[in-house]
Write a protein that holds these residues in place. Structure first.
Motif, short mmCIF file in Angstrom:
data_model
loop_
_atom_site.label_atom_id
_atom_site.label_comp_id
_atom_site.label_asym_id
_atom_site.label_seq_id
_atom_site.Cartn_x
_atom_site.Cartn_y
_atom_site.Cartn_z
N LEU A 152 0.83 -1.22 0.00
CA LEU A 152 0.00 0.00 0.00
C LEU A 152 0.86 1.26 0.00
O LEU A 152 0.50 2.27 -0.60
CB LEU A 152 -0.94 0.01 1.22
CG LEU A 152 -1.97 -1.12 1.30
CD1 LEU A 152 -2.90 -0.90 2.48
CD2 LEU A 152 -2.75 -1.27 0.01
N GLU A 153 2.00 1.20 0.68
CA GLU A 153 2.90 2.36 0.71
C GLU A 153 3.50 2.64 -0.67
O GLU A 153 3.94 3.75 -0.94
CB GLU A 153 4.03 2.13 1.72
CG GLU A 153 3.59 2.28 3.16
CD GLU A 153 4.72 2.01 4.14
OE1 GLU A 153 4.91 2.83 5.05
OE2 GLU A 153 5.42 0.99 3.99
N GLY A 184 -6.59 -4.45 -1.06
CA GLY A 184 -5.49 -4.43 -0.10
C GLY A 184 -5.82 -3.47 1.03
O GLY A 184 -5.57 -3.75 2.21
N GLY A 185 -6.41 -2.32 0.68
CA GLY A 185 -6.87 -1.38 1.70
C GLY A 185 -7.92 -2.03 2.58
O GLY A 185 -7.84 -1.97 3.81
N GLY A 186 -8.88 -2.69 1.96
CA GLY A 186 -9.93 -3.36 2.72
C GLY A 186 -9.38 -4.45 3.63
O GLY A 186 -9.81 -4.60 4.77
N PRO A 234 -4.37 5.34 5.54
CA PRO A 234 -3.31 6.33 5.80
C PRO A 234 -1.92 5.87 5.38
O PRO A 234 -1.00 6.68 5.30
CB PRO A 234 -3.37 6.51 7.34
CG PRO A 234 -4.76 6.09 7.71
CD PRO A 234 -5.11 4.98 6.76
N TRP A 235 -1.76 4.58 5.09
CA TRP A 235 -0.46 4.10 4.59
C TRP A 235 -0.24 4.50 3.12
O TRP A 235 0.88 4.43 2.62
CB TRP A 235 -0.38 2.57 4.66
CG TRP A 235 -0.38 1.98 6.03
CD1 TRP A 235 -1.31 1.13 6.56
CD2 TRP A 235 0.62 2.13 7.06
NE1 TRP A 235 -0.97 0.78 7.84
CE2 TRP A 235 0.21 1.37 8.16
CE3 TRP A 235 1.82 2.85 7.14
CZ2 TRP A 235 0.94 1.30 9.34
CZ3 TRP A 235 2.55 2.79 8.31
CH2 TRP A 235 2.12 2.02 9.39
N MET A 236 -1.32 4.89 2.42
CA MET A 236 -1.24 5.08 0.97
C MET A 236 -0.67 6.44 0.59
O MET A 236 -1.36 7.34 0.11
CB MET A 236 -2.63 4.90 0.33
CG MET A 236 -3.16 3.49 0.42
SD MET A 236 -4.81 3.38 -0.31
CE MET A 236 -5.21 1.66 0.00
N LYS A 237 0.59 6.55 0.78
CA LYS A 237 1.31 7.77 0.45
C LYS A 237 1.21 8.06 -1.05
O LYS A 237 1.35 7.16 -1.86
CB LYS A 237 2.79 7.54 0.82
CG LYS A 237 3.59 8.76 1.05
CD LYS A 237 4.97 8.35 1.56
CE LYS A 237 5.76 9.57 1.93
NZ LYS A 237 6.98 9.23 2.64
N SER A 283 -3.17 13.27 5.44
CA SER A 283 -3.79 12.03 5.92
C SER A 283 -2.80 10.87 5.96
O SER A 283 -3.18 9.75 6.29
CB SER A 283 -4.97 11.63 5.02
OG SER A 283 -5.95 12.64 5.02
N VAL A 284 -1.55 11.13 5.62
CA VAL A 284 -0.55 10.06 5.59
C VAL A 284 0.08 9.89 6.97
O VAL A 284 0.49 10.87 7.59
CB VAL A 284 0.56 10.37 4.55
CG1 VAL A 284 1.69 9.35 4.65
CG2 VAL A 284 -0.03 10.38 3.14
N GLY A 285 0.13 8.67 7.44
CA GLY A 285 0.76 8.41 8.72
C GLY A 285 0.48 6.99 9.17
O GLY A 285 -0.05 6.17 8.40
#
Ligand code: MN3
Length: 242
Positions: A88-89, A106-108, A188-191, A198-200
Motif C-alpha cells: 500500500l505504501e 489491499g486497503g480493505g 493512511p499508509w497510501m502515500k 492524511s498520511v501516517g
C-alpha cells in the motif's frame, strides 16, 4: 542487510538465482502466497450490545474475506504480496491494470485487520475505559483533552459522506496525532494516494461503511459511533503508538 523492497526486487532481478540470496531477497524472488483472512480475536457476539453478532459474522466472514480473496487474486503471487502495508505504501509502483483493485482490496484487507484488533469486549475483556499513559498525554497535547479528541473523532466519523473510515493517525508530516478520514478503503499508509495530511501510521480506525452498522442501527450512524467507544481497545491503540 538494509535494503528497501524495491532495491531487493531490483537486485533479485539482476542476480537471477534466488537460492544465492537469503531472507527477503529469496522470498521476493520466490513470490508468495499473499494473505489469509485473520481470525476474529474474540467471539462474534463478544462486542454485543455495541455490535451485534450477525453484523460481525457478515462483516468478517463475507466482507473482509472478500477483500482478502480479491487482493490475492489481483496480486496473483507477485513478490512481496504478503506484506500488504509495504504494497500500500508503494501503490504507485504497481502496474496500472491491478492498481485500483489492490487499492480497494489491499486497503480493505488491512483496514479491517486493524479494525478487529482495536476493539475488544467491554469491561474485563479490555474494551472501553479510557486511554492511559503516553497515549493519554499525547492526545491531551494535540487535542486539548481526551474528551476533545473523542468529539473531534466522532464528528469526523459522522461526517464521512458515503463509505469510508475515520482514523487517529500518527501523522508523518508533523509527528502529531491527528484525526483524518479516508473514502472507500483508502488507508493512511497510501502515500501519494490519500491527501498528504492524511498520511501516517494508523492507530485507531472506525469503519463507517453501512455494512458495518446498518443491520443493527439502520441509518443511525451516530448511535453506532457512540456505542463503539465502549469497545475500543486502548491498549492496542497505545501499542501502535509505540
Ligand atoms: Mn467494513
Amino acid at each position: 542487510m538494509n535494503l528497501t523492497r524495491r532495491d531487493a526486487l531490483k537486485h533479485t532481478a539482476l542476480l537471477g538465482a534466488a537460492a544465492a540470496v537469503p531472507g527477503v531477497l529469496a522470498r521476493a524472488a520466490a513470490g508468495d502466497g499473499g494473505v489469509s483472512l485473520p481470525p476474529l480475536p474474540y467471539a462474534e457476539d463478544a462486542l454485543v450490545p455495541a455490535i451485534d453478532a450477525r453484523t460481525m459474522r457478515i462483516h468478517h466472514g463475507r466482507h473482509h474475506a472478500g477483500y482478502t480473496r480479491k487482493y490475492n487474486d489481483a496480486m496473483s503471487g507477485r513478490a512481496g504480496a504478503s506484506d500488504v502495508k509495504d504494497v500500500l505504501e508503494h501503490l504507485r509502483d504497481l502496474p496500472a491494470d491491478i492498481r485500483t483493485s489492490v487499492r480497494r482490496n489491499g486497503g480493505g484487507y488491512l483496514n479491517h485487520d486493524l479494525f478487529w484488533k482495536v476493539m475488544a469486549p467491554p469491561g474485563r475483556g479490555g474494551g472501553g475505559g479510557a486511554p492511559r499513559g503516553d497515549l493519554a498525554a499525547r492526545l491531551t497535547k494535540d487535542f486539548g483533552s481526551v474528551g476533545a479528541f473523542k468529539r473531534v473523532f466522532s464528528e469526523a466519523a459522522g461526517g464521512v459522506f458515503g463509505s469510508g473510515w475515520a482514523w487517529l493517525i500518527l501523522r508523518e508530516s508533523d509527528g502529531r496525532l491527528a484525526v483524518v478520514t479516508t473514502p472507500n478503503q483508502d488507508s493512511p499508509w497510501m502515500k501519494g494516494v490519500v491527501s498528504p495530511e492524511s498520511v501516517g501510521t494508523p492507530l485507531l480506525g472506525l469503519d463507517v461503511w453501512e455494512h458495518a452498522y446498518y443491520l443493527q442501527y439502520q441509518n443511525r450512524r451516530s448511535d453506532y459511533i457512540d456505542n463503539w467507544w465502549k469497545v475500543v481497545n486502548w491498549q492496542e491503540v497505545a501499542q501502535r503508538l509505540g
